[in-house]
Design an enzyme around this catalytic site. Structure first.
Site, PDB file in Angstrom:
ATOM      1  N   ARG A 240       8.814   1.477   2.905  1.00  0.00           N
ATOM      2  CA  ARG A 240       7.581   0.728   3.138  1.00  0.00           C
ATOM      3  C   ARG A 240       6.461   1.702   3.480  1.00  0.00           C
ATOM      4  O   ARG A 240       6.673   2.664   4.229  1.00  0.00           O
ATOM      5  CB  ARG A 240       7.739  -0.272   4.289  1.00  0.00           C
ATOM      6  CG  ARG A 240       8.528  -1.524   3.942  1.00  0.00           C
ATOM      7  CD  ARG A 240       7.783  -2.433   2.965  1.00  0.00           C
ATOM      8  NE  ARG A 240       8.481  -3.663   2.673  1.00  0.00           N
ATOM      9  CZ  ARG A 240       9.304  -3.858   1.630  1.00  0.00           C
ATOM     10  NH1 ARG A 240       9.540  -2.886   0.781  1.00  0.00           N
ATOM     11  NH2 ARG A 240       9.881  -5.029   1.433  1.00  0.00           N
ATOM     12  N   GLU A 269      -0.807  -1.670  -0.070  1.00  0.00           N
ATOM     13  CA  GLU A 269      -0.710  -1.702  -1.532  1.00  0.00           C
ATOM     14  C   GLU A 269      -1.035  -3.086  -2.080  1.00  0.00           C
ATOM     15  O   GLU A 269      -0.768  -4.085  -1.399  1.00  0.00           O
ATOM     16  CB  GLU A 269       0.706  -1.269  -1.976  1.00  0.00           C
ATOM     17  CG  GLU A 269       1.814  -2.193  -1.480  1.00  0.00           C
ATOM     18  CD  GLU A 269       3.214  -1.689  -1.812  1.00  0.00           C
ATOM     19  OE1 GLU A 269       3.516  -0.509  -1.584  1.00  0.00           O
ATOM     20  OE2 GLU A 269       4.009  -2.520  -2.289  1.00  0.00           O
ATOM     21  N   HIS A 287       5.383   0.649  -6.546  1.00  0.00           N
ATOM     22  CA  HIS A 287       6.452  -0.175  -5.945  1.00  0.00           C
ATOM     23  C   HIS A 287       7.447  -0.668  -7.009  1.00  0.00           C
ATOM     24  O   HIS A 287       7.593  -1.875  -7.228  1.00  0.00           O
ATOM     25  CB  HIS A 287       5.857  -1.357  -5.171  1.00  0.00           C
ATOM     26  CG  HIS A 287       6.795  -1.893  -4.117  1.00  0.00           C
ATOM     27  ND1 HIS A 287       6.367  -2.393  -2.911  1.00  0.00           N
ATOM     28  CD2 HIS A 287       8.147  -2.018  -4.090  1.00  0.00           C
ATOM     29  CE1 HIS A 287       7.402  -2.800  -2.193  1.00  0.00           C
ATOM     30  NE2 HIS A 287       8.506  -2.583  -2.894  1.00  0.00           N
TER      31      HIS A 287
HETATM   32  C1  DGY Z   1      12.399  -5.263  -1.246  1.00  0.00           C
HETATM   33  O1  DGY Z   1      13.276  -5.988  -1.731  1.00  0.00           O
HETATM   34  O2  DGY Z   1      12.142  -5.256  -0.052  1.00  0.00           O
HETATM   35  C2  DGY Z   1      11.681  -4.375  -2.168  1.00  0.00           C
HETATM   36  O3  DGY Z   1      10.709  -3.631  -1.564  1.00  0.00           O
HETATM   37  C3  DGY Z   1      11.123  -5.122  -3.338  1.00  0.00           C
HETATM   38  O4  DGY Z   1      11.159  -4.182  -4.374  1.00  0.00           O
END
Ligand code: DGY
Length: 322
Positions: A240, A269, A287
């Site tokens: 993250r 983002e 992402h």
């Molecule tokens: C999640 O599942 O948390 C991912 O970041 C999505 O790609």
């Protein structure tokens, strides 16, 4: 015939997932795939029993409090659940589920892509080719850094961290890790555990961020942490964006303290700090961690499994605990 449970699906999901949802539930879909404003989401939730949400839906404590009383479950199409005020939801009696396991490999693959892309200047190189700026082959320029045989520090040795370690061993990397608790030797596989995160950093030629975003981890890749990395280290983030202090990371990339960074996730983002775009030593992805056809279908099916179990009166496999 008994009525199907009513649910809201906030984003467009892969077709096989939507087909299964349509079979099982009386569902409202979002064919336009717009991000729903909180008021819109709350209005659509009226008289429904469940929400199938994604990381773009920000279910903070205020939104949770304003959800109609009919809503009993929130199933997120993600392993991360930092977009949901889980304590507030649980306190309200909601069941909250996520989608672990099924995206582990895809996300670990992206982490390795970040390691390789950052170390070898893939982003810069690709631009040279596309923009017709590819000069003559040279013995001294451009030069990246080796990955093979280097030391990789992993922050967060859960499922994804362990899958990153497995891949990195294929590159003969020595694995160091920091985690809330030490793994058993069969899972550790020779990786060096550091009780303190900062104590690990001097041992990291590469640092891979694979922990959840929590009050403890947010902002933890800051100036103090970066200063403890060896000069010329590489930082990659597939977890993250808010775990990183952007000012500190950008300053370290500008000064050369860090040789490079590979980033798949960003604070705020898709509106990322514009300075990242100017950095030749930053390998940037939008992402893509779980973004494969197979994985996104598996994530959707896992979210639907959780809803199906819940409405059948069974405990969903991935119900989050307080
Ligand atoms: C999640 O599942 O948390 C991912 O970041 C999505 O790609």
């Amino acid at each position: 015939m008994t009525e199907k449970p009513r649910i809201v699906v906030t984003r467009k999901l892969p077709a096989p997932v939507e087909a299964r949802i349509a079979h099982l539930f009386d569902a409202t879909f979002n064919g336009a795939d717009t991000v729903l404003a909180s008021d819109d989401l709350i209005a659509r939730a009226e008289d429904t029993e469940g929400l199938l949400v994604t990381p773009t839906d920000k279910l903070n404590a205020d939104v949770i409090a304003r959800l109609p009383a009919s809503v009993r479950i929130v199933a997120t199409f993600s392993v991360g659940h930092d977009h949901i005020a889980v304590p507030a939801a649980l306190k309200r009696g909601l069941t909250v589920t996520n989608t672990p396991d099924v995206l582990t490999d895809a996300t670990a693959d992206i982490a390795m892509l970040l390691v390789l892309g950052a170390a070898r200047g893939a982003s810069w190189g690709e631009r040279m080719v596309r923009e017709k700026r590819w000069g003559l082959w040279s013995p001294t320029h451009p030069l990246g850094l080796d990955v093979t045989g280097k030391r990789l520090g992993i922050l967060g040795m859960g499922r994804i961290g362990q899958a990153v370690a497995k891949r990195a061993r294929g590159f003969d990397m020595a694995i160091h890790y920091h985690n809330r608790s030490r793994l058993t030797p069969d899972l550790e596989q020779g990786a060096v555990f550091h009780t303190r995160f900062h104590a690990m950093l001097p041992h990291c030629d590469f640092l891979s961020i694979n922990c959840a975003s929590t009050p403890e981890t947010r902002g933890s890749i800051n100036a103090e942490a970066i200063a403890l990395l060896p000069d010329g280290a590489i930082v990659v983030n597939s977890a993250r964006g808010d775990i990183v202090d952007d000012d500190a990371l950008i300053a370290a990339l500008q000064s050369g303290k860090l040789a490079a960074a590979g980033l798949d996730v960003f604070r705020g983002e898709p509106d990322i700090d514009a300075r990242f775009r100017e950095l030749d030593n930053a390998f940037l992805l939008p992402h893509l961690g779980s973004a494969t056809m197979e994985t996104r279908i598996a994530m959707g099916m896992r979210a639907v499994d959780n809803l199906e179990a819940f409405f059948a009166g069974k405990p969903p496999k991935d119900a989050l605990k307080g």
